[in-house]
Scaffold this motif. Sequence first.
Motif, PDB file in Angstrom:
ATOM      1  N   UNK A  31       0.831  -1.208   0.000  1.00 46.35           N
ATOM      2  CA  UNK A  31       0.000   0.000   0.000  1.00 46.35           C
ATOM      3  C   UNK A  31       0.866   1.258   0.000  1.00 46.35           C
ATOM      4  N   UNK A  32       1.358   1.654  -1.176  1.00 44.02           N
ATOM      5  CA  UNK A  32       2.086   2.921  -1.228  1.00 44.02           C
ATOM      6  C   UNK A  32       1.096   4.077  -1.373  1.00 44.02           C
ATOM      7  N   UNK A  33       1.194   5.061  -0.516  1.00 54.09           N
ATOM      8  CA  UNK A  33       0.385   6.277  -0.610  1.00 54.09           C
ATOM      9  C   UNK A  33      -1.097   6.009  -0.859  1.00 54.09           C
ATOM     10  N   UNK A  34      -1.714   5.199   0.005  1.00 46.40           N
ATOM     11  CA  UNK A  34      -3.155   4.909  -0.029  1.00 46.40           C
ATOM     12  C   UNK A  34      -3.622   4.186  -1.286  1.00 46.40           C
ATOM     13  N   UNK A  35      -2.725   3.541  -2.007  1.00 50.06           N
ATOM     14  CA  UNK A  35      -3.080   2.708  -3.150  1.00 50.06           C
ATOM     15  C   UNK A  35      -2.856   1.261  -2.739  1.00 50.06           C
ATOM     16  N   UNK A  36      -3.772   0.359  -3.069  1.00 52.12           N
ATOM     17  CA  UNK A  36      -3.616  -1.052  -2.716  1.00 52.12           C
ATOM     18  C   UNK A  36      -3.162  -1.822  -3.948  1.00 52.12           C
ATOM     19  N   UNK A  37      -1.996  -2.462  -3.846  1.00 50.41           N
ATOM     20  CA  UNK A  37      -1.454  -3.268  -4.930  1.00 50.41           C
ATOM     21  C   UNK A  37      -1.292  -4.701  -4.445  1.00 50.41           C
ATOM     22  N   UNK A  38      -1.797  -5.646  -5.189  1.00 51.58           N
ATOM     23  CA  UNK A  38      -1.610  -7.054  -4.865  1.00 51.58           C
ATOM     24  C   UNK A  38      -0.353  -7.575  -5.544  1.00 51.58           C
ATOM     25  N   UNK A  39      -0.137  -8.862  -5.461  1.00 51.43           N
ATOM     26  CA  UNK A  39       1.007  -9.506  -6.089  1.00 51.43           C
ATOM     27  C   UNK A  39       0.497 -10.578  -7.037  1.00 51.43           C
ATOM     28  N   UNK A  92       4.447  -9.966 -14.898  1.00 50.49           N
ATOM     29  CA  UNK A  92       3.894  -9.700 -13.550  1.00 50.49           C
ATOM     30  C   UNK A  92       4.834 -10.131 -12.424  1.00 50.49           C
ATOM     31  N   UNK A  93       5.510 -11.266 -12.566  1.00 50.89           N
ATOM     32  CA  UNK A  93       6.450 -11.717 -11.540  1.00 50.89           C
ATOM     33  C   UNK A  93       7.634 -10.756 -11.443  1.00 50.89           C
ATOM     34  N   UNK A  94       8.067 -10.224 -12.585  1.00 46.33           N
ATOM     35  CA  UNK A  94       9.163  -9.267 -12.613  1.00 46.33           C
ATOM     36  C   UNK A  94       8.785  -7.988 -11.855  1.00 46.33           C
ATOM     37  N   UNK A  95       7.543  -7.544 -12.017  1.00 49.51           N
ATOM     38  CA  UNK A  95       7.069  -6.350 -11.295  1.00 49.51           C
ATOM     39  C   UNK A  95       7.053  -6.604  -9.791  1.00 49.51           C
ATOM     40  N   UNK A  96       6.592  -7.799  -9.373  1.00 48.85           N
ATOM     41  CA  UNK A  96       6.602  -8.159  -7.946  1.00 48.85           C
ATOM     42  C   UNK A  96       8.028  -8.124  -7.405  1.00 48.85           C
ATOM     43  N   UNK A  97       8.946  -8.735  -8.151  1.00 49.30           N
ATOM     44  CA  UNK A  97      10.333  -8.820  -7.718  1.00 49.30           C
ATOM     45  C   UNK A  97      10.961  -7.430  -7.583  1.00 49.30           C
ATOM     46  N   UNK A  98      10.745  -6.581  -8.555  1.00 46.00           N
ATOM     47  CA  UNK A  98      11.293  -5.230  -8.539  1.00 46.00           C
ATOM     48  C   UNK A  98      10.763  -4.440  -7.327  1.00 46.00           C
ATOM     49  N   UNK A  99       9.465  -4.536  -7.078  1.00 44.59           N
ATOM     50  CA  UNK A  99       8.837  -3.832  -5.958  1.00 44.59           C
ATOM     51  C   UNK A  99       9.406  -4.318  -4.618  1.00 44.59           C
ATOM     52  N   UNK A 123       7.048   4.216   9.080  1.00 50.21           N
ATOM     53  CA  UNK A 123       6.423   5.203   9.950  1.00 50.21           C
ATOM     54  C   UNK A 123       4.952   4.898  10.146  1.00 50.21           C
ATOM     55  N   UNK A 124       4.261   5.737  10.876  1.00 53.52           N
ATOM     56  CA  UNK A 124       2.864   5.465  11.210  1.00 53.52           C
ATOM     57  C   UNK A 124       1.886   6.363  10.473  1.00 53.52           C
ATOM     58  N   UNK A 125       2.333   7.172   9.550  1.00 51.50           N
ATOM     59  CA  UNK A 125       1.448   8.049   8.794  1.00 51.50           C
ATOM     60  C   UNK A 125       0.718   7.228   7.729  1.00 51.50           C
ATOM     61  N   UNK A 126      -0.588   7.448   7.497  1.00 52.48           N
ATOM     62  CA  UNK A 126      -1.342   6.624   6.546  1.00 52.48           C
ATOM     63  C   UNK A 126      -0.839   6.703   5.101  1.00 52.48           C
ATOM     64  N   UNK A 127      -0.115   7.756   4.740  1.00 51.70           N
ATOM     65  CA  UNK A 127       0.402   7.848   3.378  1.00 51.70           C
ATOM     66  C   UNK A 127       1.699   7.067   3.179  1.00 51.70           C
ATOM     67  N   UNK A 128       2.262   6.533   4.251  1.00 50.00           N
ATOM     68  CA  UNK A 128       3.512   5.791   4.132  1.00 50.00           C
ATOM     69  C   UNK A 128       3.253   4.376   3.636  1.00 50.00           C
ATOM     70  N   UNK A 129       4.283   3.777   3.063  1.00 56.16           N
ATOM     71  CA  UNK A 129       4.155   2.435   2.497  1.00 56.16           C
ATOM     72  C   UNK A 129       3.921   1.392   3.582  1.00 56.16           C
ATOM     73  N   UNK A 130       3.029   0.469   3.313  1.00 58.91           N
ATOM     74  CA  UNK A 130       2.721  -0.633   4.206  1.00 58.91           C
ATOM     75  C   UNK A 130       2.741  -1.922   3.388  1.00 58.91           C
TER      76      UNK A 130
END
Length: 139
Positions: A31-39, A92-99, A123-130
Amino acid sequence: MLKNERGESATASPVMFEGFFTTRYRPKEFRPENTVLGFASADEDLYWDFHPGGVVTGKLGCNAFSAAAEFSGTSVYFHGPKLITHRTCPGPNSADEHRLLGILDAKRYEYKASESGMWVERGYHPDNSLLSFEAVPRP
């Protein structure tokens, strides 16, 4: 609950459970900057195993990796990720690996792990990567 000599209290909560080093963690969401990305990678191609000596190993999409994982309180520091294999990955696997390699490249994260999963966060800010993980038994 803990109390100091002035009567102030603090509650301690564990960030790592007893079976941490025998559990496999599969990345599920980034979750970078409130965007949800799967693998896109299959479960057998995407996992992290933490080892007591300060090392994390696993697969990032199609290649195996190793990195240093230094724990300090609620923080984990990842250093020196290295690919152990050098296979050509489908798109798609290459994108997962790079990330995931970017996440492992010399960064400090807050983390918490349990029998059901783990999260690491900048960090704990909601815009930070999770990054969230599903916990499964190691084979």
